[in-house]
Design a protein around this motif. Structure first.
Motif, PDB file in Angstrom:
ATOM      1  N   ALA A   1      -0.442   9.113  -0.568  1.00  0.00           N
ATOM      2  CA  ALA A   1      -0.994   8.956  -1.584  1.00  0.00           C
ATOM      3  C   ALA A   1      -2.723   9.269  -0.903  1.00  0.00           C
TER       4      ALA A   1
ATOM      5  N   ALA B   1       0.373   4.997   4.219  1.00  0.00           N
ATOM      6  CA  ALA B   1       0.979   5.479   2.645  1.00  0.00           C
ATOM      7  C   ALA B   1       0.067   6.625   2.677  1.00  0.00           C
ATOM      8  N   ARG B   2      -0.897   7.458   2.773  1.00  0.00           N
ATOM      9  CA  ARG B   2      -1.562   8.368   2.862  1.00  0.00           C
ATOM     10  C   ARG B   2      -0.340   9.647   3.530  1.00  0.00           C
TER      11      ARG B   2
ATOM     12  N   ALA C   1      -3.634   7.944 -11.733  1.00  0.00           N
ATOM     13  CA  ALA C   1      -2.910   7.018 -10.576  1.00  0.00           C
ATOM     14  C   ALA C   1      -1.814   6.962 -11.210  1.00  0.00           C
TER      15      ALA C   1
ATOM     16  N   SER D   1       1.743   3.200  -3.324  1.00  0.00           N
ATOM     17  CA  SER D   1       0.256   3.518  -3.702  1.00  0.00           C
ATOM     18  C   SER D   1       0.413   4.722  -4.138  1.00  0.00           C
ATOM     19  N   ASP D   2      -0.560   5.178  -5.221  1.00  0.00           N
ATOM     20  CA  ASP D   2      -0.933   6.650  -5.353  1.00  0.00           C
ATOM     21  C   ASP D   2      -2.203   7.037  -5.019  1.00  0.00           C
TER      22      ASP D   2
ATOM     23  N   TYR E   1       0.937  -1.003  -0.138  1.00  0.00           N
ATOM     24  CA  TYR E   1      -0.144  -0.008   0.294  1.00  0.00           C
ATOM     25  C   TYR E   1       1.223   1.219  -0.015  1.00  0.00           C
TER      26      TYR E   1
END
Length: 209
Positions: free
Chosen positions: A46, A41-42, A209, A17-18, A14
């Motif tokens: 992301a 991830a945020r 993305a 990830s975009d 994760y």
């Protein structure tokens, strides 16, 4: 289709990830050992999107909440597909190589064109596409997904010779577009209750993305 929930990677991916769609689950509450990968991830940049009828615990930790009426997720997904195709946001090279969208479908039967249609005793699992380079219908290779010099058409109508005579064939991609015609954001919104502008925003976010 795969028959498994997680097929291709572990939760730590994760972080790379975009955009992450939390759809059909509530991992902040139900996948506590993995939930930190989502929040990390945020932090890493992301965009976290929760698609759910309720403002769930996962929604609280997301950048976007996409409300959807229970049981109507398919209408939302079809609307997303329509926008991505209509606005030419899809990756044509990817879908030619990695999906069945270039495969040819018989107009008379609605079935994929197979070698058994073209030649007596032909295999049922050999399919065809239209190669734009040679301007001819050719067999899809079964040893590798790599296209090599082949450039499969995603659009058009073509004439295929079969053991029963000539038939008209079209790529699956064109049939998909026909299927999506009824799923404009406004029409889908009447089913799934997701605002049309939010459907557009989500589709463009996913496509970029």
């Amino acid at each position: 289709t795969f028959g498994k929930i997680v097929f291709e990677r572990s939760a730590d991916d994760y972080f790379n990830s975009d955009v992450i769609l939390i759809w059909g689950c509530n991992p902040i509450s139900t996948q506590i050992p993995n939930a930190h990968f989502l929040t990390e991830a945020r932090y890493n940049g992301a965009t976290l999107v929760t698609i759910a009828p309720d403002y769930s615990p996962s929604t609280i930790h997301s950048d976007m909440w996409v409300p959807v009426r229970p049981g109507t997720d398919a209408a939302l997904a079809l609307a997303l597909c329509k926008i991505i195709i209509d606005e030419n946001l899809y990756d044509a090279a990817f879908i030619k190589e990695q999906t069945d969208l270039p495969l040819l479908v018989r107009e008379d039967t609605g079935r994929l064109l197979r070698k058994s249609d073209v030649r007596e005793g032909g295999d049922e699992d050999v399919f065809y596409w239209f190669d734009q380079g040679s301007q001819s219908i050719s067999e899809v290779g079964r040893k590798s997904l790599a296209l090599g010099s082949v450039d499969p058409a995603l659009e058009g109508r073509f004439r295929a010779e079969t053991t029963a005579g000539p038939v008209t064939v079209r790529p699956v991609f064109e049939r998909l577009k026909d299927r999506l015609a009824d799923y404009t954001p406004e029409a889908a919104s009447k089913l799934c209750a997701t605002p049309p502008d939010l459907i557009r925003e989500l589709a463009r976010l996913v496509a970029a993305a």
